[in-house]
Design an enzyme around this catalytic site. Structure first.
Site, PDB file in Angstrom:
ATOM      1  CB  THR A 145      -0.951   0.032   1.216  1.00 21.38           C
ATOM      2  OG1 THR A 145      -0.185   0.126   2.417  1.00 21.38           O
ATOM      3  CG2 THR A 145      -1.847  -1.193   1.255  1.00 21.38           C
ATOM      4  CB  SER A 153       3.883   0.957  -3.457  1.00 16.10           C
ATOM      5  OG  SER A 153       2.723   0.494  -4.101  1.00 16.10           O
ATOM      6  CB  THR A 154       2.761   6.234  -6.097  1.00 18.83           C
ATOM      7  OG1 THR A 154       2.393   7.055  -4.983  1.00 18.83           O
ATOM      8  CG2 THR A 154       1.569   5.424  -6.569  1.00 18.83           C
ATOM      9  CB  ILE A 193       9.273   3.669   2.855  1.00 21.24           C
ATOM     10  CG1 ILE A 193      10.250   4.617   3.573  1.00 21.24           C
ATOM     11  CG2 ILE A 193       9.410   2.247   3.372  1.00 21.24           C
ATOM     12  CD1 ILE A 193       9.964   4.827   5.060  1.00 21.24           C
ATOM     13  CE1 TYR A 221       3.467   8.189  11.416  1.00 20.54           C
ATOM     14  CE2 TYR A 221       5.327   8.689  12.849  1.00 20.54           C
ATOM     15  CZ  TYR A 221       4.815   8.063  11.730  1.00 20.54           C
ATOM     16  OH  TYR A 221       5.645   7.321  10.925  1.00 20.54           O
TER      17      TYR A 221
HETATM   18  N1  LIG Z   1       9.674   8.906   5.999  1.00 22.95           N
HETATM   19  C1  LIG Z   1      10.111   8.614   7.208  1.00 22.95           C
HETATM   20  O1  LIG Z   1      11.082   9.189   7.715  1.00 22.95           O
HETATM   21  C2  LIG Z   1       9.433   7.499   7.988  1.00 22.95           C
HETATM   22  C3  LIG Z   1      10.001   7.117   9.221  1.00 22.95           C
HETATM   23  C4  LIG Z   1       9.390   6.071   9.911  1.00 22.95           C
HETATM   24  C5  LIG Z   1       8.259   5.445   9.402  1.00 22.95           C
HETATM   25  N2  LIG Z   1       7.718   5.854   8.232  1.00 22.95           N
HETATM   26  C6  LIG Z   1       6.526   5.175   7.750  1.00 22.95           C
HETATM   27  O2  LIG Z   1       6.788   4.618   6.476  1.00 22.95           O
HETATM   28  C7  LIG Z   1       5.597   4.615   5.687  1.00 22.95           C
HETATM   29  C8  LIG Z   1       5.852   5.307   4.356  1.00 22.95           C
HETATM   30  O3  LIG Z   1       6.299   6.616   4.605  1.00 22.95           O
HETATM   31  P1  LIG Z   1       6.836   7.552   3.415  1.00 22.95           P
HETATM   32  O4  LIG Z   1       7.529   8.706   4.060  1.00 22.95           O
HETATM   33  O5  LIG Z   1       7.557   6.728   2.417  1.00 22.95           O
HETATM   34  O6  LIG Z   1       5.430   8.036   2.811  1.00 22.95           O
HETATM   35  P2  LIG Z   1       5.136   9.108   1.673  1.00 22.95           P
HETATM   36  O7  LIG Z   1       6.394   9.486   0.960  1.00 22.95           O
HETATM   37  O8  LIG Z   1       4.290  10.176   2.274  1.00 22.95           O
HETATM   38  O9  LIG Z   1       4.258   8.250   0.665  1.00 22.95           O
HETATM   39  C9  LIG Z   1       2.940   7.917   0.959  1.00 22.95           C
HETATM   40  C10 LIG Z   1       2.416   6.964  -0.094  1.00 22.95           C
HETATM   41  O10 LIG Z   1       1.099   6.597   0.263  1.00 22.95           O
HETATM   42  C11 LIG Z   1       0.215   6.847  -0.830  1.00 22.95           C
HETATM   43  N3  LIG Z   1      -1.076   7.173  -0.250  1.00 22.95           N
HETATM   44  C12 LIG Z   1      -1.374   8.234   0.542  1.00 22.95           C
HETATM   45  N4  LIG Z   1      -2.664   8.147   0.957  1.00 22.95           N
HETATM   46  C13 LIG Z   1      -3.162   6.984   0.414  1.00 22.95           C
HETATM   47  C14 LIG Z   1      -4.410   6.317   0.487  1.00 22.95           C
HETATM   48  N5  LIG Z   1      -5.409   6.831   1.214  1.00 22.95           N
HETATM   49  N6  LIG Z   1      -4.576   5.130  -0.177  1.00 22.95           N
HETATM   50  C15 LIG Z   1      -3.565   4.610  -0.910  1.00 22.95           C
HETATM   51  N7  LIG Z   1      -2.340   5.185  -1.005  1.00 22.95           N
HETATM   52  C16 LIG Z   1      -2.155   6.366  -0.351  1.00 22.95           C
HETATM   53  C17 LIG Z   1       0.877   7.933  -1.629  1.00 22.95           C
HETATM   54  O11 LIG Z   1       0.508   7.788  -2.982  1.00 22.95           O
HETATM   55  P3  LIG Z   1      -0.489   8.790  -3.763  1.00 22.95           P
HETATM   56  O12 LIG Z   1      -0.139  10.187  -3.337  1.00 22.95           O
HETATM   57  O13 LIG Z   1      -0.144   8.453  -5.192  1.00 22.95           O
HETATM   58  O14 LIG Z   1      -1.867   8.357  -3.359  1.00 22.95           O
HETATM   59  C18 LIG Z   1       2.348   7.536  -1.474  1.00 22.95           C
HETATM   60  O15 LIG Z   1       2.696   6.516  -2.394  1.00 22.95           O
HETATM   61  C19 LIG Z   1       4.532   5.290   6.555  1.00 22.95           C
HETATM   62  O16 LIG Z   1       3.759   4.321   7.201  1.00 22.95           O
HETATM   63  C20 LIG Z   1       5.338   6.099   7.550  1.00 22.95           C
HETATM   64  O17 LIG Z   1       4.636   6.302   8.758  1.00 22.95           O
HETATM   65  C21 LIG Z   1       8.284   6.873   7.504  1.00 22.95           C
END
Ligand SMILES: NC(=O)c1ccc[n+]([C@@H]2O[C@H](COP(=O)([O-])OP(=O)(O)OC[C@H]3O[C@@H](n4cnc5c(N)ncnc54)[C@H](OP(=O)(O)O)[C@@H]3O)[C@@H](O)[C@H]2O)c1
Length: 264
Positions: A13, A15-16, A19, A154
């Site tokens: 989920t 994944s566009t 991470i 969060y």
């Molecule tokens: N980044 C960090 O430093 C960090 C640290 C610890 C944990 N995490 C965790 O890792 C995970 C990924 O984080 P990230 O920073 O890689 O996220 P991100 O860059 O914000 O990406 C979010 C992704 O989720 C998609 N998305 C958002 N709302 C959606 C929905 N309602 N249904 C389906 N897809 C949806 C977005 O695609 P579209 O916009 O195309 O819909 C995008 O592909 C999260 O659970 C976050 O809490 C992140």
């Protein structure tokens, strides 16, 4: 060790980008058929086209839809088919002073970061159990354990995800299905560079800027740099593989040593 996922279907989920994109790419490169998910069909299609341009033989399927609502989740499940590996990666985060977090904010974080994952587990787990093999990975965060003062909502949602993972691992006991969470630490994803440059000297090149950011604002990190999404994806790929058959009900850290604990 060879991580071989040929013949397995994975849904990742969100994944566009970030991470989730790294996880989808790594699983596909290990041979899995991977369902790429994001809210908009055209974004998902262009991500798949870009991934195929790099490697034409990646087995990818478009599974667009908002997994936070029932109809959207159903559409994603229908596009994916039988799931062997479910990666609940989607998660939202944002800073807010503790006393300003409203009832609606608390509910939204629970709905998006916890309930959407639970709903997909509920749909995918029975089939995995029937087939005698499956992997569920829930992407949590260091914030599940080190609750940030500016992101209690969060932190709450990610702590809940640890409980969900442990509980469903018990439900799947003895079936060949494992359920784990991965605690990601501060990671170099889209938007993070802007965030870093808001807090350190803008003239610094990226490598120095992130080290300065970590030194000043994330001093607990033993890695002393941001984690690359691929480093999270490597752990997810291992846990998704047959090699990780004895790891279940665990919270596995890829946090650069951020959480100050010996026991995970
Ligand atoms: N980044 C960090 O430093 C960090 C640290 C610890 C944990 N995490 C965790 O890792 C995970 C990924 O984080 P990230 O920073 O890689 O996220 P991100 O860059 O914000 O990406 C979010 C992704 O989720 C998609 N998305 C958002 N709302 C959606 C929905 N309602 N249904 C389906 N897809 C949806 C977005 O695609 P579209 O916009 O195309 O819909 C995008 O592909 C999260 O659970 C976050 O809490 C992140």
């Amino acid at each position: 060790m060879l991580i071989e996922l040929t013949g397995r279907t994975a849904l990742v989920t969100g994944s566009t980008q970030g991470i989730g994109l790294a996880i989808a790419t790594t699983l596909a490169d290990a041979g899995a058929r991977v369902a790429v998910n994001g809210r908009a069909g055209d974004t998902v299609a262009s991500v798949i086209a870009a991934l195929r341009e790099e490697h034409a033989d990646r087995d990818l399927v478009a599974a667009p839809g908002d997994v936070t609502d029932v109809a959207g989740a159903d559409a994603v499940l229908a596009a994916t088919g039988d799931i062997d590996i479910l990666v609940n990666n989607l998660g939202i985060f944002g800073a807010m002073p503790a006393l300003d977090i409203t009832d609606d904010d608390w509910r939204r974080y629970f709905d998006v970061n916890v309930l959407a994952a639970v709903r997909l587990i509920r749909s995918a787990l029975p089939g995995m159990k029937e087939r005698g093999w499956g992997r569920v990975l829930n992407i949590a965060s260091d914030s599940a354990v080190v609750i940030p003062a500016e992101m209690i909502h969060y932190g709450m949602s990610k702590t809940a995800l640890l409980a969900v993972s442990r509980g469903f691992a018990k439900d799947a006991a003895g079936t060949g299905v494992t359920v784990n969470s991965v605690l990601a630490g501060p990671t170099h994803t889209g938007g993070v560079e802007d965030f870093v440059y808001e807090l350190v000297d803008r003239s610094l090149p990226w490598d120095e800027a992130q080290r300065e950011f970590m030194r000043l604002h994330r001093p607990q990190s033993l890695l002393q740099r941001l984690i690359e999404p691929e480093e999270i994806a490597n752990m997810v790929a291992y846990l998704s593989s047959p090699l990780a058959s004895a790891t279940t009900g665990a919270a596995v850290r890829v946090d650069g040593g951020y959480i100050d604990s010996i026991v995970p």
